[in-house]
Design a protein around this motif. Structure first.
Motif, PDB file in Angstrom:
ATOM      1  N   TYR B  32       0.877  -1.163   0.000  1.00  0.00           N
ATOM      2  CA  TYR B  32       0.000   0.000   0.000  1.00  0.00           C
ATOM      3  C   TYR B  32       0.917   1.216   0.000  1.00  0.00           C
ATOM      4  O   TYR B  32       1.901   1.254   0.746  1.00  0.00           O
ATOM      5  CB  TYR B  32      -0.876   0.002   1.246  1.00  0.00           C
ATOM      6  CG  TYR B  32      -1.690  -1.240   1.430  1.00  0.00           C
ATOM      7  CD1 TYR B  32      -1.632  -1.961   2.614  1.00  0.00           C
ATOM      8  CD2 TYR B  32      -2.544  -1.689   0.432  1.00  0.00           C
ATOM      9  CE1 TYR B  32      -2.383  -3.107   2.801  1.00  0.00           C
ATOM     10  CE2 TYR B  32      -3.299  -2.832   0.615  1.00  0.00           C
ATOM     11  CZ  TYR B  32      -3.214  -3.539   1.791  1.00  0.00           C
ATOM     12  OH  TYR B  32      -3.960  -4.670   1.964  1.00  0.00           O
ATOM     13  N   PHE B  34       1.528   5.574  -0.082  1.00  0.00           N
ATOM     14  CA  PHE B  34       0.959   6.816   0.426  1.00  0.00           C
ATOM     15  C   PHE B  34       1.886   7.989   0.112  1.00  0.00           C
ATOM     16  O   PHE B  34       3.101   7.823   0.009  1.00  0.00           O
ATOM     17  CB  PHE B  34       0.800   6.751   1.960  1.00  0.00           C
ATOM     18  CG  PHE B  34       0.124   5.513   2.461  1.00  0.00           C
ATOM     19  CD1 PHE B  34       0.871   4.393   2.785  1.00  0.00           C
ATOM     20  CD2 PHE B  34      -1.246   5.469   2.616  1.00  0.00           C
ATOM     21  CE1 PHE B  34       0.265   3.243   3.247  1.00  0.00           C
ATOM     22  CE2 PHE B  34      -1.871   4.323   3.079  1.00  0.00           C
ATOM     23  CZ  PHE B  34      -1.124   3.201   3.398  1.00  0.00           C
ATOM     24  N   TYR B  36       2.401  11.834   1.972  1.00  0.00           N
ATOM     25  CA  TYR B  36       2.061  12.732   3.063  1.00  0.00           C
ATOM     26  C   TYR B  36       2.745  14.076   2.808  1.00  0.00           C
ATOM     27  O   TYR B  36       3.813  14.142   2.214  1.00  0.00           O
ATOM     28  CB  TYR B  36       2.567  12.196   4.401  1.00  0.00           C
ATOM     29  CG  TYR B  36       1.881  10.956   4.906  1.00  0.00           C
ATOM     30  CD1 TYR B  36       2.318   9.692   4.503  1.00  0.00           C
ATOM     31  CD2 TYR B  36       0.816  11.029   5.806  1.00  0.00           C
ATOM     32  CE1 TYR B  36       1.700   8.542   4.975  1.00  0.00           C
ATOM     33  CE2 TYR B  36       0.201   9.883   6.294  1.00  0.00           C
ATOM     34  CZ  TYR B  36       0.651   8.649   5.869  1.00  0.00           C
ATOM     35  OH  TYR B  36       0.035   7.511   6.352  1.00  0.00           O
ATOM     36  N   LEU B  44       2.278  15.353   9.893  1.00  0.00           N
ATOM     37  CA  LEU B  44       2.105  14.907   8.523  1.00  0.00           C
ATOM     38  C   LEU B  44       0.619  14.738   8.216  1.00  0.00           C
ATOM     39  O   LEU B  44      -0.155  14.246   9.037  1.00  0.00           O
ATOM     40  CB  LEU B  44       2.819  13.567   8.295  1.00  0.00           C
ATOM     41  CG  LEU B  44       4.329  13.620   8.125  1.00  0.00           C
ATOM     42  CD1 LEU B  44       5.040  13.878   9.433  1.00  0.00           C
ATOM     43  CD2 LEU B  44       4.824  12.312   7.508  1.00  0.00           C
ATOM     44  N   GLU B  88       7.376  19.839   3.118  1.00  0.00           N
ATOM     45  CA  GLU B  88       8.128  18.590   3.000  1.00  0.00           C
ATOM     46  C   GLU B  88       7.147  17.499   2.598  1.00  0.00           C
ATOM     47  O   GLU B  88       6.045  17.414   3.159  1.00  0.00           O
ATOM     48  CB  GLU B  88       8.763  18.248   4.357  1.00  0.00           C
ATOM     49  CG  GLU B  88       9.774  17.136   4.333  1.00  0.00           C
ATOM     50  CD  GLU B  88      11.139  17.584   3.837  1.00  0.00           C
ATOM     51  OE1 GLU B  88      11.399  18.800   3.818  1.00  0.00           O
ATOM     52  OE2 GLU B  88      11.945  16.706   3.489  1.00  0.00           O
ATOM     53  N   PHE B  90       6.518  13.369   1.920  1.00  0.00           N
ATOM     54  CA  PHE B  90       7.016  12.032   2.240  1.00  0.00           C
ATOM     55  C   PHE B  90       6.196  10.980   1.506  1.00  0.00           C
ATOM     56  O   PHE B  90       4.967  11.012   1.547  1.00  0.00           O
ATOM     57  CB  PHE B  90       6.910  11.754   3.748  1.00  0.00           C
ATOM     58  CG  PHE B  90       7.820  12.586   4.596  1.00  0.00           C
ATOM     59  CD1 PHE B  90       7.382  13.776   5.145  1.00  0.00           C
ATOM     60  CD2 PHE B  90       9.119  12.167   4.850  1.00  0.00           C
ATOM     61  CE1 PHE B  90       8.220  14.553   5.931  1.00  0.00           C
ATOM     62  CE2 PHE B  90       9.961  12.937   5.634  1.00  0.00           C
ATOM     63  CZ  PHE B  90       9.518  14.127   6.173  1.00  0.00           C
ATOM     64  N   THR B  94       3.409   0.422   3.159  1.00  0.00           N
ATOM     65  CA  THR B  94       3.185  -0.594   4.179  1.00  0.00           C
ATOM     66  C   THR B  94       2.593  -1.810   3.494  1.00  0.00           C
ATOM     67  O   THR B  94       2.230  -1.758   2.320  1.00  0.00           O
ATOM     68  CB  THR B  94       2.270  -0.080   5.299  1.00  0.00           C
ATOM     69  OG1 THR B  94       2.284  -1.006   6.382  1.00  0.00           O
ATOM     70  CG2 THR B  94       0.838   0.077   4.822  1.00  0.00           C
ATOM     71  N   GLY B 100       1.520  -3.269  10.182  1.00  0.00           N
ATOM     72  CA  GLY B 100       1.163  -1.864  10.128  1.00  0.00           C
ATOM     73  C   GLY B 100       2.330  -0.910  10.163  1.00  0.00           C
ATOM     74  O   GLY B 100       2.131   0.302  10.219  1.00  0.00           O
ATOM     75  N   LYS B 101       3.532  -1.421  10.127  1.00  0.00           N
ATOM     76  CA  LYS B 101       4.686  -0.525  10.161  1.00  0.00           C
ATOM     77  C   LYS B 101       4.894   0.078   8.785  1.00  0.00           C
ATOM     78  O   LYS B 101       5.186  -0.616   7.819  1.00  0.00           O
ATOM     79  CB  LYS B 101       5.935  -1.296  10.577  1.00  0.00           C
ATOM     80  CG  LYS B 101       7.165  -0.410  10.684  1.00  0.00           C
ATOM     81  CD  LYS B 101       8.321  -1.164  11.296  1.00  0.00           C
ATOM     82  CE  LYS B 101       9.022  -2.058  10.323  1.00  0.00           C
ATOM     83  NZ  LYS B 101      10.269  -2.622  10.881  1.00  0.00           N
ATOM     84  N   SER B 102       4.736   1.378   8.686  1.00  0.00           N
ATOM     85  CA  SER B 102       4.977   2.066   7.427  1.00  0.00           C
ATOM     86  C   SER B 102       6.444   2.441   7.323  1.00  0.00           C
ATOM     87  O   SER B 102       7.043   2.889   8.295  1.00  0.00           O
ATOM     88  CB  SER B 102       4.122   3.332   7.324  1.00  0.00           C
ATOM     89  OG  SER B 102       2.802   3.043   6.953  1.00  0.00           O
ATOM     90  N   PHE B 104       8.936   5.008   5.597  1.00  0.00           N
ATOM     91  CA  PHE B 104       8.888   6.336   4.988  1.00  0.00           C
ATOM     92  C   PHE B 104      10.160   6.604   4.194  1.00  0.00           C
ATOM     93  O   PHE B 104      11.258   6.187   4.590  1.00  0.00           O
ATOM     94  CB  PHE B 104       8.740   7.407   6.071  1.00  0.00           C
ATOM     95  CG  PHE B 104       7.357   7.527   6.630  1.00  0.00           C
ATOM     96  CD1 PHE B 104       6.913   6.644   7.600  1.00  0.00           C
ATOM     97  CD2 PHE B 104       6.504   8.515   6.186  1.00  0.00           C
ATOM     98  CE1 PHE B 104       5.627   6.738   8.111  1.00  0.00           C
ATOM     99  CE2 PHE B 104       5.206   8.618   6.697  1.00  0.00           C
ATOM    100  CZ  PHE B 104       4.775   7.729   7.657  1.00  0.00           C
ATOM    101  N   ASP B 106      12.905   9.482   2.740  1.00  0.00           N
ATOM    102  CA  ASP B 106      13.613  10.524   3.476  1.00  0.00           C
ATOM    103  C   ASP B 106      13.033  11.915   3.259  1.00  0.00           C
ATOM    104  O   ASP B 106      13.495  12.879   3.875  1.00  0.00           O
ATOM    105  CB  ASP B 106      15.088  10.522   3.096  1.00  0.00           C
ATOM    106  CG  ASP B 106      15.802   9.289   3.622  1.00  0.00           C
ATOM    107  OD1 ASP B 106      16.893   8.976   3.109  1.00  0.00           O
ATOM    108  OD2 ASP B 106      15.260   8.642   4.543  1.00  0.00           O
TER     109      ASP B 106
END
Lengths: 113, 114
Positions: B32, B34, B36, B44, B88, B90, B94, B100-102, B104, B106
């Motif tokens: 998945y 994303f 932000y 975010l 910024e 991002f 995940t 559920g740990k996304s 990201f 840098d």
């Protein structure tokens, strides 16, 4: 009505002190997270709780201890603060595994002097 | 190892110009995805997300992103940038297999010239 609220927004403290950051979400989400954002804006996950159960515990010094009294709250206690702990700490929440994305709080800027 | 890469650290565009921010991912399966946005001093905010299906997804604030499986990319676009878009950005990913740990990227800093 803030969806994910963190307190305090700013925290300035001396080395060696103990401090806590609190987080509350009113979205009905069942998963909450703590992320650390360093001075270069890199985001690193620290912990995650699902329905009060710890499910992610990254390589974080054991001076950091999360606590989730219920699924709407996730607090972070830090013992013996060090200069390197200075950062912005973000709380976030999601429903389930985060497939729909996170909702972040506005952050707590911690400065250790 | 799972990773998200944003090749551009800093991008400057003129107000009214088009924008594309790049994101590449490396995951075992299609994750998945994303985007932000983080305004100065703020948390975010989720701009858009991709699960499956239509590879062009629309988000808030006039942003869209296109998923390209063959290139492992999920680039963010906006046809006409406004000064308030300076922030910024991002990219994150995940999957159902990592609790559920996304992960990201840098981040990419967007500056908008008047």
């Amino acid at each position: 009505d803030t969806a994910v609220s963190q307190t305090p927004k700013y925290l300035v403290t001396q080395m060696g002190n103990d401090k806590s950051i609190k987080c509350e979400q009113n979205l009905g989400h069942d998963t909450m997270y703590w992320y650390k954002q360093d001075s270069k804006k890199f985001l690193k996950i620290m912990f995650s709780y699902n329905n009060k159960e710890l499910i992610i515990n990254e390589t974080v010094p054991n001076r950091f201890s999360p606590k989730s009294p219920d699924k709407a709250h996730l607090n972070l206690h830090i013992n013996s603060l060090e200069l390197g702990d200075s950062a912005v700490y973000f709380c976030a929440s999601s429903q389930g595994s985060g497939a729909y994305g996170y909702t972040f709080g506005s952050g707590t800027r911690l400065t250790v002097v | 190892a799972q990773s998200v890469t944003q090749p551009d650290i800093h991008i400057t565009v003129s107000e009214g110009a088009s924008l594309e921010l790049r994101c590449n991912y490396s995951y075992g399966a299609t994750p998945y995805l994303f985007w932000y946005v983080q305004s100065p001093g703020q948390g975010l905010q989720l701009l858009l997300k991709y699960f499956s299906g239509d590879t062009l997804v629309q988000g808030i604030k006039g942003f869209e992103a296109e998923f390209k499986r063959s290139q492992s990319s999920f680039n963010l676009r906006k046809p006409s940038v406004h000064w308030s878009d300076a922030a910024e950005y991002f990219c994150a990913a995940t999957s159902n297999t990592n609790a559920g740990k996304s992960t990201f990227g840098d981040g990419t800093t967007l500056t908008v010239k008047p």
